[in-house]
Structures are given as C-alpha cells and as structure tokens.
Design a protein around this motif. Structure first.
Motif, PDB file in Angstrom:
ATOM      1  N   ASP A  36     -13.291   1.638  25.846  1.00 43.56           N
ATOM      2  CA  ASP A  36     -12.428   0.829  24.989  1.00 43.56           C
ATOM      3  C   ASP A  36     -11.735  -0.295  25.752  1.00 43.56           C
ATOM      4  O   ASP A  36     -11.472  -1.369  25.184  1.00 43.56           O
ATOM      5  CB  ASP A  36     -11.397   1.712  24.292  1.00 43.56           C
ATOM      6  CG  ASP A  36     -11.964   2.398  23.054  1.00 43.56           C
ATOM      7  OD1 ASP A  36     -12.704   1.735  22.296  1.00 43.56           O
ATOM      8  OD2 ASP A  36     -11.678   3.586  22.841  1.00 43.56           O
ATOM      9  N   VAL A  39     -14.044  -3.154  25.618  1.00 46.98           N
ATOM     10  CA  VAL A  39     -14.091  -3.725  24.268  1.00 46.98           C
ATOM     11  C   VAL A  39     -12.880  -4.616  24.024  1.00 46.98           C
ATOM     12  O   VAL A  39     -13.007  -5.753  23.537  1.00 46.98           O
ATOM     13  CB  VAL A  39     -14.168  -2.601  23.205  1.00 46.98           C
ATOM     14  CG1 VAL A  39     -14.081  -3.198  21.801  1.00 46.98           C
ATOM     15  CG2 VAL A  39     -15.459  -1.800  23.355  1.00 46.98           C
ATOM     16  N   ARG A  43     -12.643  -8.586  23.305  1.00 42.81           N
ATOM     17  CA  ARG A  43     -12.040  -9.080  22.059  1.00 42.81           C
ATOM     18  C   ARG A  43     -10.921 -10.072  22.349  1.00 42.81           C
ATOM     19  O   ARG A  43     -10.703 -11.023  21.579  1.00 42.81           O
ATOM     20  CB  ARG A  43     -11.534  -7.915  21.218  1.00 42.81           C
ATOM     21  CG  ARG A  43     -12.671  -7.138  20.572  1.00 42.81           C
ATOM     22  CD  ARG A  43     -12.198  -6.076  19.614  1.00 42.81           C
ATOM     23  NE  ARG A  43     -13.338  -5.373  19.040  1.00 42.81           N
ATOM     24  CZ  ARG A  43     -13.234  -4.345  18.201  1.00 42.81           C
ATOM     25  NH1 ARG A  43     -12.040  -3.892  17.839  1.00 42.81           N
ATOM     26  NH2 ARG A  43     -14.316  -3.781  17.710  1.00 42.81           N
ATOM     27  N   LEU A  83     -19.476  -6.169  19.425  1.00 42.74           N
ATOM     28  CA  LEU A  83     -18.212  -5.531  19.802  1.00 42.74           C
ATOM     29  C   LEU A  83     -17.173  -6.581  20.166  1.00 42.74           C
ATOM     30  O   LEU A  83     -16.013  -6.490  19.773  1.00 42.74           O
ATOM     31  CB  LEU A  83     -18.433  -4.586  20.978  1.00 42.74           C
ATOM     32  CG  LEU A  83     -19.326  -3.382  20.711  1.00 42.74           C
ATOM     33  CD1 LEU A  83     -19.597  -2.639  22.007  1.00 42.74           C
ATOM     34  CD2 LEU A  83     -18.692  -2.467  19.688  1.00 42.74           C
ATOM     35  N   ASN A  86     -16.161  -8.492  17.009  1.00 45.97           N
ATOM     36  CA  ASN A  86     -15.660  -7.627  15.933  1.00 45.97           C
ATOM     37  C   ASN A  86     -16.549  -7.713  14.699  1.00 45.97           C
ATOM     38  O   ASN A  86     -16.070  -7.735  13.566  1.00 45.97           O
ATOM     39  CB  ASN A  86     -14.216  -7.970  15.577  1.00 45.97           C
ATOM     40  CG  ASN A  86     -13.509  -6.818  14.866  1.00 45.97           C
ATOM     41  OD1 ASN A  86     -13.878  -5.657  15.012  1.00 45.97           O
ATOM     42  ND2 ASN A  86     -12.481  -7.147  14.097  1.00 45.97           N
ATOM     43  N   ASP A  91     -17.239  -0.755  12.118  1.00 48.93           N
ATOM     44  CA  ASP A  91     -16.047  -1.503  11.708  1.00 48.93           C
ATOM     45  C   ASP A  91     -16.366  -2.563  10.656  1.00 48.93           C
ATOM     46  O   ASP A  91     -15.619  -2.726   9.689  1.00 48.93           O
ATOM     47  CB  ASP A  91     -15.388  -2.158  12.920  1.00 48.93           C
ATOM     48  CG  ASP A  91     -14.805  -1.144  13.893  1.00 48.93           C
ATOM     49  OD1 ASP A  91     -14.454  -0.042  13.450  1.00 48.93           O
ATOM     50  OD2 ASP A  91     -14.715  -1.457  15.091  1.00 48.93           O
ATOM     51  N   LEU A 114      -7.891  -3.680  11.730  1.00 51.54           N
ATOM     52  CA  LEU A 114      -9.322  -3.813  12.018  1.00 51.54           C
ATOM     53  C   LEU A 114      -9.722  -5.283  12.082  1.00 51.54           C
ATOM     54  O   LEU A 114     -10.450  -5.702  12.986  1.00 51.54           O
ATOM     55  CB  LEU A 114     -10.155  -3.088  10.956  1.00 51.54           C
ATOM     56  CG  LEU A 114      -9.975  -1.572  10.852  1.00 51.54           C
ATOM     57  CD1 LEU A 114     -10.871  -1.008   9.743  1.00 51.54           C
ATOM     58  CD2 LEU A 114     -10.300  -0.888  12.180  1.00 51.54           C
ATOM     59  N   ARG A 120     -10.301   0.401  16.230  1.00 50.54           N
ATOM     60  CA  ARG A 120     -11.653   0.739  15.813  1.00 50.54           C
ATOM     61  C   ARG A 120     -11.572   1.776  14.691  1.00 50.54           C
ATOM     62  O   ARG A 120     -10.544   2.424  14.499  1.00 50.54           O
ATOM     63  CB  ARG A 120     -12.473   1.308  16.976  1.00 50.54           C
ATOM     64  CG  ARG A 120     -12.829   0.305  18.035  1.00 50.54           C
ATOM     65  CD  ARG A 120     -13.935   0.813  18.947  1.00 50.54           C
ATOM     66  NE  ARG A 120     -13.547   1.965  19.760  1.00 50.54           N
ATOM     67  CZ  ARG A 120     -13.871   3.217  19.500  1.00 50.54           C
ATOM     68  NH1 ARG A 120     -14.557   3.530  18.393  1.00 50.54           N
ATOM     69  NH2 ARG A 120     -13.490   4.199  20.324  1.00 50.54           N
ATOM     70  N   SER A 121     -12.679   1.938  13.985  1.00 51.77           N
ATOM     71  CA  SER A 121     -12.702   2.864  12.856  1.00 51.77           C
ATOM     72  C   SER A 121     -13.955   3.727  12.907  1.00 51.77           C
ATOM     73  O   SER A 121     -14.875   3.476  13.686  1.00 51.77           O
ATOM     74  CB  SER A 121     -12.662   2.092  11.533  1.00 51.77           C
ATOM     75  OG  SER A 121     -13.793   1.247  11.411  1.00 51.77           O
ATOM     76  N   GLY A 163     -18.312   6.339  16.798  1.00 45.13           N
ATOM     77  CA  GLY A 163     -17.019   5.809  17.201  1.00 45.13           C
ATOM     78  C   GLY A 163     -15.824   6.675  16.896  1.00 45.13           C
ATOM     79  O   GLY A 163     -14.687   6.208  16.999  1.00 45.13           O
ATOM     80  N   ALA A 167     -11.230   6.087  17.806  1.00 49.64           N
ATOM     81  CA  ALA A 167     -10.947   5.358  16.572  1.00 49.64           C
ATOM     82  C   ALA A 167      -9.504   5.607  16.126  1.00 49.64           C
ATOM     83  O   ALA A 167      -8.943   6.672  16.357  1.00 49.64           O
ATOM     84  CB  ALA A 167     -11.906   5.783  15.471  1.00 49.64           C
TER      85      ALA A 167
END
Length: 386
Positions: A36, A39, A43, A83, A86, A91, A114, A120-121, A163, A167
């Motif tokens: 993460d 990620v 992002r 990723l 997004n 997601d 999100l 994350r989901s 995920g 999450a």
C-alpha cells in the motif's frame, strides 16, 4: 472521440510511460501485489500530475463508457498504471456502483474517499466452492443476513476477495429472506477475519485475493444499498461495466507486451537476419496486431451499447469472451517471440501473460459467458417462433 477524452487519455499515457513504468522493478512489489505504501506514493504523483481518478470529473460526473475506454486503456500500459491513476479493479467498479445507487450520505462516507484515492475497497461476493458457495452462479449464495433491530447480522465465508487486506471500504453481499442484499462496511472490522491470502497466478492487485470468515458482523440498516432483496439487480449494474473496464485495462497491458516483443524481434538476430524477418515470428506479431485491433473495436462497440442506457449484459459477456481470449493469444505469442527472455522477469511480458490468463477466469469464466449467451440465443429463437 471527444476532445476532452483524447486530452485526458494523452495525459494519462504520458504519466504512465514517464512516471509509473520506472517503478515496475520496485522492491515493494510482492507475490500478493504491491504494498500500500507504493500505491499511495504513486497516487500522490498522479494527484500532482492531474491524472488521479481521471474518468470521474470534478463535478462528480463520469466520462461516457466510450470515453472511459481510451483513458483506461492508456492507464493499463503498465501493471501499476491503474493503481496509480485510481482506475483499477475493484475500486473502479465499486465507485461506479456507489455513484449509481448510493444515497448522498453513503456517497459522502464511502465513495468520496475512493474517488480521492485515499482508500481502497473490496467487493465481497464470491464464496468457497468447497462448501457449495456462490461463484459464477450467485443464486448459490450461502452468506446470510438477518435484521436485528436497526442492524443486520451477517454470517458466512467469502473467497477470492480482491484487495480485502488493507481495504477501508467493503461491499458485502448476503442473502436475506427477501433475496440478495448489499451492505457498505467500514474496514477493518473484527467480525471479518482473513483466513488466508491465496497464492494465485497474478500479482498486480494490492492485498491479493483473500479468503475471509464473516462472523456476526453487525451493519447499521442505513448502510444497506437499496432495499432487502435488490442485491442481484445492483450486482448487474456493477458487473456489466466492470467486465468491460477489465477489457480496457488489459488491452493496454497487451499493447505494451506487443511493443516490447516487437522491439525484441526487430533487434534480435538469428540465422542471418532479424527475428521479425522470419515468418514464424513476423506472422505472430501480425496476428497480434489483428487481435489487438479487433479487441479495441469490440470494446468500443460494447461501450457504445452501455452509453445508450442499456444494461448490456449480453454485450458485456460477448466483449469479455472475445477480448480476454484475444488478449491471452497476444500475451502468449509475445512470450513465444521472446523465447527465454519472455518467460523471465526481465520485462513485464511474463507478468502480462500471467495477469491476462487470470482475466479469462475473473468476472466470469469464458465458458459461463458463452452458456449465458447460448440461453439468450434460445430465448430469442423461441420469441421469434411466436
């Protein structure tokens, strides 16, 4: 194609090629997906570059499906691209669903983080085959929910939940006396316990694919999406566009694999000439070009159907079958063209092969979609007979 979509797609492609691709050898890439921390670092760079969640506009509206296609294809040029931008599963599909059926309070609490790329989901639908749970046939769902005052109590086991580890937002499907239901859940929750993270052929999804046990999970009634018994209808709202989004992202990765294999074949010499000049190699690259173009056209056609407001279940099934099988052929030929280098980790071609092979299973195996289409053919035939 619209000017706005072309501009967004060009910006996304430049970001993926210049910023994201250098991270493809990062030490934070693991067997069960990127960490993460990686990620969120990507992002942050996407946010700075103005390409974070590019398919959702500032006013909360979405690009059309046809516009989304060219953007998501570009984001898929690297396994890390979706990723970073997004636009990755699950997601992207979860954002689409919440945008369509969530109320204002649910959107503010679960959707907005999100969209901002801060969370994350996970989508909790599939269940273990060993116990006869729901997979391609959601009517076999064994996870139950019952109303207790102003809460729902959920019990069951889920498997291949992408995920789930890490999450913050969960969408959980369960069965009440009325039928299927969907619930929004804050994660982590002690009532949802990871049994294991499953070793799978792919490795691009943060958190991997988990098997989880749900024991007496209490969810406030106002965190149900819609009403009791409407879960299957909402699942279709999510799954038809989500299947197509998979096609978009993996087309980007297959295109990148073709670029790498082409460069290899044009530079590598054997038996007195470049590999590309040997028909056995050149013809494979030519077949790839055909498959890639046909996949692109299939995606564009299906996206156009969805943009008309039709649910497009049959169309998304056709696209899922045609595109996943075509892209697997492309990835397989790229590996073959590159020989030993193709099965090594020296390029992302080997990973592209693994990821796209898994794509032929995820969101419904090819055979299940063909079976569904065959049923439609029979229904249409009967209707034509009067």
């Amino acid at each position: 194609m619209t000017e706005r979509a072309n501009a967004i797609a060009a910006k996304v492609e430049a970001f993926v090629r210049t910023v994201v691709m250098p991270y493809e050898k990062d030490g934070r890439l693991g067997f069960h997906g990127p960490e993460d921390a990686l990620v969120m670092e990507l992002r942050a760079k996407a946010r700075e570059a103005g390409v974070l969640t590019p398919h959702i506009l500032q006013d909360g509206s979405h690009l059309t499906q046809r516009e989304t296609a060219i953007v998501l294809i570009r984001s898929g040029l690297s396994p890390l691209g979706p990723l970073a931008c997004n636009t990755a599963a699950p997601d992207e599909g979860n954002m689409y669903l919440l945008g369509k059926v969530g109320n204002a309070e649910q959107k503010a609490r679960f959707l907005d983080p999100l969209i901002r790329g801060e969370a994350r989901s996970a989508f909790f639908m599939t269940e273990p085959a060993e116990t006869g749970g729901a997979g391609s046939d959601p009517s076999m769902m064994q996870t139950t929910c019952r109303l207790d005052g102003n809460h729902w109590i959920i019990n069951g086991r889920k498997k291949f939940i992408t995920g789930a580890e890490g999450a913050r937002v969960g969408i959980v499907m369960a069965r009440s006396d009325d039928g299927a239901c969907m619930f929004l859940v804050d994660l982590p929750d002690p009532a949802i316990r990871t049994v294991r993270v499953i070793d799978t052929i792919d490795s691009s999804m943060p958190g991997g694919h988990a098997e989880v046990d749900i024991a007496d999970l209490r969810v406030p009634a106002d965190q149900m999406l819609g009403a009791s018994g409407e879960g299957f209808a909402y699942a279709q709202i999510r799954l038809s566009p989500a299947r197509l989004s998979h096609c978009m992202r993996w087309l980007g990765l297959a295109t990148r694999a073709q670029e790498i294999a082409t460069d290899y074949a044009c530079r590598r010499h054997a038996f007195g000439k470049p590999l590309v000049d040997h028909e056995g190699v050149g013809f494979m690259l030519a077949d790839n070009l055909i498959d890639l173009k046909q996949a692109e056209r299939m995606i564009d056609w299906c996206a156009g159907v969805l943009d008309t407001g039709s649910l497009g279940t049959a169309e998304s099934s056709m696209a899922k079958v045609a595109v996943s099988d075509a892209l697997f052929r492309v990835a397989d030929r790229c590996v073959q063209v590159m020989g030993g280098t193709g099965v090594s980790g020296d390029t992302i071609v080997e990973q592209a092969f693994r990821e796209i092979r898994a794509f032929r299973i995820y969101d419904g195996p090819t055979e299940v979609h063909k079976w569904s289409l065959a049923k439609k053919i029979k229904r249409d035939w009967k209707a034509a007979q009067g």
